[in-house]
Design a protein around this motif. Structure first.
Motif, PDB file in Angstrom:
ATOM      1  N   UNK A 110      57.803  14.818  27.248  1.00  0.00           N
ATOM      2  CA  UNK A 110      58.042  13.218  27.292  1.00  0.00           C
ATOM      3  C   UNK A 110      58.782  12.637  28.733  1.00  0.00           C
ATOM      4  N   UNK A 111      58.042  11.974  29.395  1.00  0.00           N
ATOM      5  CA  UNK A 111      58.602  11.216  30.435  1.00  0.00           C
ATOM      6  C   UNK A 111      59.165  12.185  31.507  1.00  0.00           C
ATOM      7  N   UNK A 112      58.255  13.261  31.617  1.00  0.00           N
ATOM      8  CA  UNK A 112      58.927  14.445  32.594  1.00  0.00           C
ATOM      9  C   UNK A 112      58.681  14.116  33.880  1.00  0.00           C
ATOM     10  N   UNK A 113      59.544  14.645  35.008  1.00  0.00           N
ATOM     11  CA  UNK A 113      59.160  14.615  36.327  1.00  0.00           C
ATOM     12  C   UNK A 113      57.995  15.589  36.853  1.00  0.00           C
ATOM     13  N   UNK A 114      57.949  16.398  35.787  1.00  0.00           N
ATOM     14  CA  UNK A 114      56.677  17.428  36.267  1.00  0.00           C
ATOM     15  C   UNK A 114      55.339  17.036  36.262  1.00  0.00           C
ATOM     16  N   UNK A 115      54.732  17.120  37.192  1.00  0.00           N
ATOM     17  CA  UNK A 115      53.140  16.587  36.958  1.00  0.00           C
ATOM     18  C   UNK A 115      52.096  17.231  36.087  1.00  0.00           C
ATOM     19  N   UNK A 116      52.563  18.593  35.845  1.00  0.00           N
ATOM     20  CA  UNK A 116      51.784  19.185  34.877  1.00  0.00           C
ATOM     21  C   UNK A 116      52.117  18.856  33.509  1.00  0.00           C
ATOM     22  N   UNK A 117      53.316  18.495  33.203  1.00  0.00           N
ATOM     23  CA  UNK A 117      53.550  17.617  31.858  1.00  0.00           C
ATOM     24  C   UNK A 117      53.245  16.575  31.666  1.00  0.00           C
ATOM     25  N   UNK A 118      53.372  15.782  32.851  1.00  0.00           N
ATOM     26  CA  UNK A 118      52.822  14.494  32.649  1.00  0.00           C
ATOM     27  C   UNK A 118      51.370  14.323  32.199  1.00  0.00           C
ATOM     28  N   UNK A 119      50.603  15.432  32.795  1.00  0.00           N
ATOM     29  CA  UNK A 119      49.155  15.449  32.590  1.00  0.00           C
ATOM     30  C   UNK A 119      48.946  15.934  31.011  1.00  0.00           C
ATOM     31  N   UNK A 120      49.863  16.837  30.462  1.00  0.00           N
ATOM     32  CA  UNK A 120      50.018  17.229  29.142  1.00  0.00           C
ATOM     33  C   UNK A 120      50.365  15.956  28.320  1.00  0.00           C
ATOM     34  N   UNK A 121      51.229  15.149  28.736  1.00  0.00           N
ATOM     35  CA  UNK A 121      51.380  13.947  27.843  1.00  0.00           C
ATOM     36  C   UNK A 121      50.198  12.962  27.915  1.00  0.00           C
ATOM     37  N   UNK A 122      49.303  12.909  28.826  1.00  0.00           N
ATOM     38  CA  UNK A 122      48.264  12.034  28.701  1.00  0.00           C
ATOM     39  C   UNK A 122      47.119  12.688  27.824  1.00  0.00           C
ATOM     40  N   UNK A 123      47.131  14.035  27.937  1.00  0.00           N
ATOM     41  CA  UNK A 123      46.120  14.758  26.861  1.00  0.00           C
ATOM     42  C   UNK A 123      46.541  14.251  25.440  1.00  0.00           C
ATOM     43  N   UNK A 124      48.046  14.505  25.197  1.00  0.00           N
ATOM     44  CA  UNK A 124      48.423  14.142  23.722  1.00  0.00           C
ATOM     45  C   UNK A 124      47.795  12.696  23.562  1.00  0.00           C
ATOM     46  N   UNK A 125      48.115  11.767  24.483  1.00  0.00           N
ATOM     47  CA  UNK A 125      47.848  10.341  24.413  1.00  0.00           C
ATOM     48  C   UNK A 125      46.360   9.969  23.998  1.00  0.00           C
ATOM     49  N   UNK A 126      45.374  10.851  24.770  1.00  0.00           N
ATOM     50  CA  UNK A 126      44.038  10.996  24.370  1.00  0.00           C
ATOM     51  C   UNK A 126      43.976  11.331  22.842  1.00  0.00           C
ATOM     52  N   UNK A 127      44.448  12.250  22.503  1.00  0.00           N
ATOM     53  CA  UNK A 127      44.153  12.981  21.032  1.00  0.00           C
ATOM     54  C   UNK A 127      44.497  11.621  20.015  1.00  0.00           C
ATOM     55  N   UNK A 128      45.761  10.963  20.326  1.00  0.00           N
ATOM     56  CA  UNK A 128      46.318  10.162  19.571  1.00  0.00           C
ATOM     57  C   UNK A 128      45.223   8.799  19.554  1.00  0.00           C
ATOM     58  N   UNK A 129      44.609   8.553  20.828  1.00  0.00           N
ATOM     59  CA  UNK A 129      43.558   7.432  20.730  1.00  0.00           C
ATOM     60  C   UNK A 129      42.174   7.764  20.386  1.00  0.00           C
ATOM     61  N   UNK A 130      42.085   9.068  19.740  1.00  0.00           N
ATOM     62  CA  UNK A 130      40.735   9.594  19.421  1.00  0.00           C
ATOM     63  C   UNK A 130      40.475   9.052  18.123  1.00  0.00           C
ATOM     64  N   UNK A 131      39.245   9.637  17.753  1.00  0.00           N
ATOM     65  CA  UNK A 131      38.752   9.221  16.255  1.00  0.00           C
ATOM     66  C   UNK A 131      38.583  10.501  15.379  1.00  0.00           C
ATOM     67  N   UNK A 132      39.439  11.713  15.867  1.00  0.00           N
ATOM     68  CA  UNK A 132      39.141  12.769  14.940  1.00  0.00           C
ATOM     69  C   UNK A 132      40.828  12.954  14.568  1.00  0.00           C
ATOM     70  N   UNK A 133      40.897  13.071  13.139  1.00  0.00           N
ATOM     71  CA  UNK A 133      42.344  13.142  12.687  1.00  0.00           C
ATOM     72  C   UNK A 133      42.834  14.300  13.404  1.00  0.00           C
ATOM     73  N   UNK A 134      44.097  14.436  13.478  1.00  0.00           N
ATOM     74  CA  UNK A 134      44.687  15.579  14.374  1.00  0.00           C
ATOM     75  C   UNK A 134      46.002  16.251  14.015  1.00  0.00           C
ATOM     76  N   UNK A 135      46.313  17.115  14.659  1.00  0.00           N
ATOM     77  CA  UNK A 135      47.718  17.731  14.508  1.00  0.00           C
ATOM     78  C   UNK A 135      47.930  18.135  16.032  1.00  0.00           C
ATOM     79  N   UNK A 136      49.301  17.774  16.552  1.00  0.00           N
ATOM     80  CA  UNK A 136      49.726  18.451  17.919  1.00  0.00           C
ATOM     81  C   UNK A 136      50.907  19.301  17.623  1.00  0.00           C
ATOM     82  N   UNK A 137      50.689  20.546  18.055  1.00  0.00           N
ATOM     83  CA  UNK A 137      51.597  21.543  17.896  1.00  0.00           C
ATOM     84  C   UNK A 137      52.440  21.847  19.322  1.00  0.00           C
ATOM     85  N   UNK A 138      53.573  21.363  19.421  1.00  0.00           N
ATOM     86  CA  UNK A 138      54.195  21.734  20.993  1.00  0.00           C
ATOM     87  C   UNK A 138      54.916  23.052  20.750  1.00  0.00           C
ATOM     88  N   UNK A 139      54.745  24.056  21.901  1.00  0.00           N
ATOM     89  CA  UNK A 139      55.587  25.178  21.892  1.00  0.00           C
ATOM     90  C   UNK A 139      56.315  25.386  23.172  1.00  0.00           C
TER      91      UNK A 139
END
Ligand SMILES: NC(=O)c1ccc[n+]([C@@H]2O[C@H](COP(=O)([O-])OP(=O)(O)OC[C@H]3O[C@@H](n4cnc5c(N)ncnc54)[C@H](OP(=O)(O)O)[C@@H]3O)[C@@H](O)[C@H]2O)c1
Length: 260
Positions: A110-139
């Motif tokens: 979340x709110x990371x200064x790393x470009x790769x992490x910000x891209x992963x955060x955008x990917x999570x947002x796409x899942x949240x905005x999508x129309x398929x029920x989801x689970x997000x597992x962070x490791x």
């Protein structure tokens, strides 16, 4: 269940294929190569950058595990690849009646200064905005992480790595967590998965290279500014409140020595 593992030939994806197949599920492993070496799994060829092959791979699937990856430190490249792939997967999943989309993400992005992490955060947002029920597992980072970074930052006999503190986790346990998520059904954010002990990435790299018989001098480099402070703080290893893996880095690296 019939489960499609996207990036099923990668480190985490293959571990998910192994875990799901071991529990008796029908598993499809998707990649550009279309191959799988996991007994009982079926390889599917598709390209997430275009969507080619996705409809066929999705047909009759109950759940999708997204363990696709793009290795880029450019925000634009990583964001375009992660968000584009996820939007194509969700659109094809909705069309095929897929009931559950499981995304593998990273602890503390979340709110990371790393470009790769910000891209992963955008990917999570796409899942949240999508129309398929989801689970997000962070490791957290896998035990392989130090060795992977060392391969990318080796200059002759020298490896220069940022001082980065984390709690690395066994990729096999990431695979088990993804299989658990599939079986639990859509759950929103699953508990974060981190490893059992704090490690420094330059030490992980040095010990991985030694275990593999590679001669190199690893030089830790404390990065300046916000990025360096975050890497050194240990925040990227999570706060230890979620799910904890069992295999330590010590145990994993002993296994690497035995293989060499
Ligand atoms: N590595 C870590 O320490 C770590 C920690 C936490 C979370 N994660 C997350 O876990 C996810 C998986 O990471 P990983 O390290 O396991 O990945 P990886 O080993 O690099 O594997 C990537 C997978 O994606 C497939 N792929 C790449 N481009 C593709 C495309 N255009 N179309 C279809 N398939 C494609 C690859 O197969 P082909 O090349 O054959 O297509 C491969 O199966 C990532 O989202 C990453 O952010 C990683």
């Amino acid at each position: 269940m019939d489960v499609l593992v996207v990036g099923g030939t990668g480190a985490a994806g293959r571990a998910a294929v192994v875990a799901l197949a071991g529990r008796g599920h029908t598993v499809r492993a998707l990649s550009r190569s279309g191959k799988t070496d996991v007994p009982g799994a079926i390889g599917y060829r598709a390209d997430l950058s275009t969507g080619e092959g996705l409809a066929k791979a999705m047909s009759g699937v109950d759940a999708v595990v997204d363990a696709f990856n793009v290795r880029s430190q450019s925000y634009e490249t990583a964001r375009t690849a992660f968000v584009g792939a996820t939007e194509r997967l969700l659109a094809a999943g909705k069309e095929a009646g897929v009931g559950h989309h499981v995304l593998l993400s990273i602890v503390a992005i979340d709110n990371s200064p790393f470009a790769y992490y910000r891209a992963k955060e955008a990917q999570e947002q796409a899942v949240l905005a999508g129309q398929v029920p989801y689970t997000i597992v962070r490791a957290t980072q896998f035990h392989e992480f130090g060795g992977q970074l060392a391969e990318q930052t080796r200059f002759g006999p020298f490896v220069v790595l940022p001082t980065f503190v984390t709690r690395p986790v066994a990729v096999s346990e990431v695979g088990e967590a993804l299989a658990d998520a599939v079986e639990a059904g859509p759950s929103g954010r699953a508990p974060d998965l981190c490893g059992p002990a704090v490690e420094r990435v330059p030490d992980m790299a040095r010990r991985t290279l030694k275990a593999r018989g590679v001669r190199a001098v690893v030089i830790p480099l404390p990065l300046p500014g916000k990025v360096g402070a975050m890497m050194r703080s240990g925040a990227l290893g999570g706060d230890g409140s979620g799910r904890q893996g069992r295999q330590t880095f010590d145990e994993w690296v002993r296994g690497e020595s035995a293989k060499a």
